[in-house]
Design an enzyme around this catalytic site. Structure first.
Site, PDB file in Angstrom:
ATOM      1  N   GLU A 161       0.838  -1.254  -0.058  1.00 26.73           N
ATOM      2  CA  GLU A 161      -0.074   0.171  -0.062  1.00 26.73           C
ATOM      3  C   GLU A 161       0.763   1.300  -0.093  1.00 26.73           C
ATOM      4  O   GLU A 161       0.508   2.182  -0.759  1.00 26.73           O
ATOM      5  CB  GLU A 161      -0.907  -0.020   1.156  1.00 26.73           C
ATOM      6  CG  GLU A 161      -2.249   0.655   1.168  1.00 26.73           C
ATOM      7  CD  GLU A 161      -3.255   0.489   1.954  1.00 26.73           C
ATOM      8  OE1 GLU A 161      -4.469   0.402   1.694  1.00 26.73           O
ATOM      9  OE2 GLU A 161      -3.088   0.226   3.168  1.00 26.73           O
ATOM     10  N   GLU A 164       2.232   1.707  -3.481  1.00 25.39           N
ATOM     11  CA  GLU A 164       1.133   2.047  -4.234  1.00 25.39           C
ATOM     12  C   GLU A 164       0.968   3.494  -4.231  1.00 25.39           C
ATOM     13  O   GLU A 164       0.683   4.276  -5.078  1.00 25.39           O
ATOM     14  CB  GLU A 164      -0.189   1.159  -4.051  1.00 25.39           C
ATOM     15  CG  GLU A 164      -1.355   1.717  -5.046  1.00 25.39           C
ATOM     16  CD  GLU A 164      -2.622   0.901  -4.808  1.00 25.39           C
ATOM     17  OE1 GLU A 164      -3.544   1.259  -5.732  1.00 25.39           O
ATOM     18  OE2 GLU A 164      -2.776   0.260  -3.822  1.00 25.39           O
ATOM     19  N   CYS A 181      -8.966  -1.935   3.484  1.00 25.22           N
ATOM     20  CA  CYS A 181      -8.841  -3.100   4.481  1.00 25.22           C
ATOM     21  C   CYS A 181     -10.152  -3.461   5.047  1.00 25.22           C
ATOM     22  O   CYS A 181     -10.594  -4.522   5.270  1.00 25.22           O
ATOM     23  CB  CYS A 181      -8.123  -2.817   5.596  1.00 25.22           C
ATOM     24  SG  CYS A 181      -6.343  -2.446   5.066  1.00 25.22           S
ATOM     25  N   SER A 201      -7.412   1.685  -3.203  1.00 20.97           N
ATOM     26  CA  SER A 201      -6.327   1.060  -3.033  1.00 20.97           C
ATOM     27  C   SER A 201      -6.507  -0.541  -3.692  1.00 20.97           C
ATOM     28  O   SER A 201      -7.533  -1.149  -3.281  1.00 20.97           O
ATOM     29  CB  SER A 201      -5.419   0.788  -1.663  1.00 20.97           C
ATOM     30  OG  SER A 201      -4.412  -0.078  -1.777  1.00 20.97           O
ATOM     31  N   LYS A 240     -16.135  -9.696   7.120  1.00 21.30           N
ATOM     32  CA  LYS A 240     -15.075 -10.489   6.438  1.00 21.30           C
ATOM     33  C   LYS A 240     -15.822 -11.727   5.974  1.00 21.30           C
ATOM     34  O   LYS A 240     -15.156 -12.369   4.900  1.00 21.30           O
ATOM     35  CB  LYS A 240     -14.066 -10.641   7.418  1.00 21.30           C
ATOM     36  CG  LYS A 240     -13.157  -9.555   8.118  1.00 21.30           C
ATOM     37  CD  LYS A 240     -12.221  -8.926   6.863  1.00 21.30           C
ATOM     38  CE  LYS A 240     -11.296  -7.791   7.246  1.00 21.30           C
ATOM     39  NZ  LYS A 240     -10.533  -7.600   6.013  1.00 21.30           N
ATOM     40  N   GLU A 243     -16.480 -10.625   2.636  1.00 20.12           N
ATOM     41  CA  GLU A 243     -15.302 -10.427   1.884  1.00 20.12           C
ATOM     42  C   GLU A 243     -14.641 -12.051   1.272  1.00 20.12           C
ATOM     43  O   GLU A 243     -14.350 -11.837   0.033  1.00 20.12           O
ATOM     44  CB  GLU A 243     -14.292  -9.881   2.622  1.00 20.12           C
ATOM     45  CG  GLU A 243     -12.652  -9.705   1.908  1.00 20.12           C
ATOM     46  CD  GLU A 243     -11.692  -9.101   2.802  1.00 20.12           C
ATOM     47  OE1 GLU A 243     -10.680  -9.723   2.566  1.00 20.12           O
ATOM     48  OE2 GLU A 243     -12.091  -8.309   3.537  1.00 20.12           O
ATOM     49  N   GLU A 248     -13.197 -12.891  -7.123  1.00 17.75           N
ATOM     50  CA  GLU A 248     -11.783 -12.502  -7.351  1.00 17.75           C
ATOM     51  C   GLU A 248     -10.475 -12.641  -6.268  1.00 17.75           C
ATOM     52  O   GLU A 248      -9.675 -12.315  -6.396  1.00 17.75           O
ATOM     53  CB  GLU A 248     -11.837 -10.643  -7.650  1.00 17.75           C
ATOM     54  CG  GLU A 248     -12.331  -9.981  -6.588  1.00 17.75           C
ATOM     55  CD  GLU A 248     -13.618  -9.728  -6.250  1.00 17.75           C
ATOM     56  OE1 GLU A 248     -14.202  -8.859  -5.904  1.00 17.75           O
ATOM     57  OE2 GLU A 248     -14.609 -10.556  -7.020  1.00 17.75           O
ATOM     58  N   CYS A 393     -11.445  -1.589  13.669  1.00 21.75           N
ATOM     59  CA  CYS A 393     -11.655  -3.081  14.162  1.00 21.75           C
ATOM     60  C   CYS A 393     -11.801  -3.388  15.432  1.00 21.75           C
ATOM     61  O   CYS A 393     -12.401  -4.290  15.922  1.00 21.75           O
ATOM     62  CB  CYS A 393     -10.419  -3.910  13.538  1.00 21.75           C
ATOM     63  SG  CYS A 393     -10.279  -3.779  11.661  1.00 21.75           S
TER      64      CYS A 393
END
Length: 467
Positions: A161, A164, A181, A201, A240, A243, A248, A393
């Site tokens: 990250e 990037e 995230c 990102s 999550k 996710e 992908e 979190c």
């Protein structure tokens, strides 16, 4: 009908007359994150109130109407306030218990940073107690073959990250760059603000990066077929669970292994893990302190991913090193302006004569005005971290349901993470010898072809899902 049942039915009638049918948030029966037991729901309205307080979706996007297509972003904050346990995470612990009894499989578990400052609450300890030792031992007693730390995946996230961000700044890429995230935040962008997808990102979340490495590098090291690895992640997050269903994230398809192998096979919340520990009669309070397997360990920068502002602080530590070649000084190791529970926090850091401007959003409801400013060109941020849940979190929707979830509890959990970071010698991702090893032996460099294939992802316009 017993007296307790009679009182509950009367309460339901009163609330129904007062609030109507649209008192509660809509939960799709096919949601991978959340489940509603309609026999327990009294339509008290707390879930809807909490949803709007945390996300601001009802007031900003007019969602959560009865029968509306699923606009839920899966954060699970509603489950924390449901007094009748009618709303809860979509459970996966039974499947994990079944997998643990399959001796043909290698069971790997990874634990997110914020789990170790909340799990003890489930067993009567004070909020914010940092207790990874008993947690590790309990996981081994459940039958896991390897116990890993997601902070390693967070460190690799930081490397990618930060690289990037620097590349975007130097080469005229899309700015501001948003963190990616938080799966609820990503889902929000895809459904409600798809024009901002280029700002996200492309780096996967720490749990998905960890999974990609386990199913490739680790599997090769241990001479295990990837299809024989069951990777379970313990998180403070319900989203999550969504996710890991994203196609992908089936990285191994491209890498040459069996189709359908995902980075992560199951996600369990802190509550589910506590339930499993009790179910297996493991005496949590009497356990000795175990240690993580040393294949995946992280730095202090990975630890503070569990706090709002932690991603930003870690990325800036690493960006400073990448740009200057020097180790970050104290002013980079503790960025007070991005810490705390304010809705939007801002800071401006001078690196090599250039000012890097960052913002941190704590709680999704605080992002809406910021989005309007970005669209109108009234901001000049380089990096923006967004976490859906208050406190990041540490305040996730899969955390323990204690009597009162408030900022006092969130702060205690967050402070425990910062204290641990300050006590470590390795506080930056590039200092982690395990990170150095995996790049030298496998990934080569951040943003390399291998890194792009395994550690980065793509996003999609999903706005049609809510129309």
């Amino acid at each position: 009908m017993n007296l307790k049942k009679l009182k509950q039915e009367k309460l339901k009638e009163v609330i129904k007359k007062k609030l109507g049918e649209d008192a509660r948030v809509f939960v799709d029966e096919n949601s991978p994150c959340l489940f509603r037991d309609v026999t327990k729901c009294i339509k008290c309205g707390q879930c809807r109130e909490m949803c709007n307080h945390v996300t601001g979706l009802s007031s900003n996007y007019n969602v959560n109407k009865p029968g509306q297509p699923n606009a839920c972003i899966g954060c699970g904050q509603c489950t924390l306030v449901c007094g009748f346990n009618a709303l809860r995470e979509k459970s996966s612990y039974r499947e994990v218990l079944d997998a643990l009894s399959n001796y043909e499989k290698v069971l790997v578990v990874s634990t997110a940073p914020a789990v170790r400052v909340s799990l003890a609450e489930e067993f009567g300890y004070d909020s914010g107690m940092f207790d990874e030792g008993k947690m590790i031992t309990a996981l081994r007693m459940l039958g896991f073959d390897y116990v890993f730390d997601v902070t390693f995946g967070a460190d690799v996230t930081i490397m990618e990250e930060a690289s990037e961000l620097i590349h975007r700044i130097k080469h005229g890429g899309v700015l501001p760059m948003f963190s990616s995230c938080c799966p609820s935040w990503v889902r929000f962008v895809e459904m409600f603000e798809p024009e901002l997808i280029p700002n996200l990102s492309t780096v996967k979340s720490p749990i998905s990066i960890q999974g990609a490495i386990i199913k490739t590098y680790f599997a090769k090291q241990k001479k295990i077929k990837p299809e024989n690895i069951v990777h379970v992640v313990i998180t403070p997050c319900t989203s999550k669970k969504y996710e890991i269903t994203r196609e992908e994230l089936s990285i191994s398809d491209d890498y040459g292994y069996m189709p359908g192998i995902h980075d992560v096979d199951y996600v369990l919340t802190v509550r589910e893990l506590a339930h499993m520990i009790r179910r297996q009669n493991i005496p949590y309070g009497n356990l000795y302190d175990g240690e993580f397997d040393d294949i995946c360990r992280g730095s202090g920068g990975g630890i503070i991913f569990g706090a709002t502002g932690g991603v930003t602080e870690s990325v800036l530590r690493e960006s400073y090193y990448m740009l200057t070649g020097k180790e970050p000084k104290d002013n980079f190791l503790k960025l007070e302006k991005v810490r705390g529970l304010n809705g939007i926090k801002e800071d401006q850091i001078n690196v090599c004569g250039a000012n890097v401007k960052v913002a941190v959003v704590n709680g999704l409801r605080n992002v809406h005005d910021l989005i309007k400013m970005i669209k109108s060109g009234k901001t000049d941020f380089d990096f923006i971290e967004v976490m859906t849940c208050p406190g990041g979190c540490s305040g996730g929707g899969g955390q323990p349901k204690i009597k009162k979830i408030d900022d006092f509890v969130r702060k205690k959990r967050i402070n425990a993470l910062y204290l641990k970071d300050e006590g470590l010698e390795t506080r930056c991702a590039h200092q982690n010898p395990l990170v150095k090893k995996i790049y030298s032996e496998f990934l080569k460099t951040p943003l390399s072809d291998t890194s792009e294939m395994l550690l980065h992802t793509k996003y999609f316009d999903r706005s049609s899902e809510i129309k």
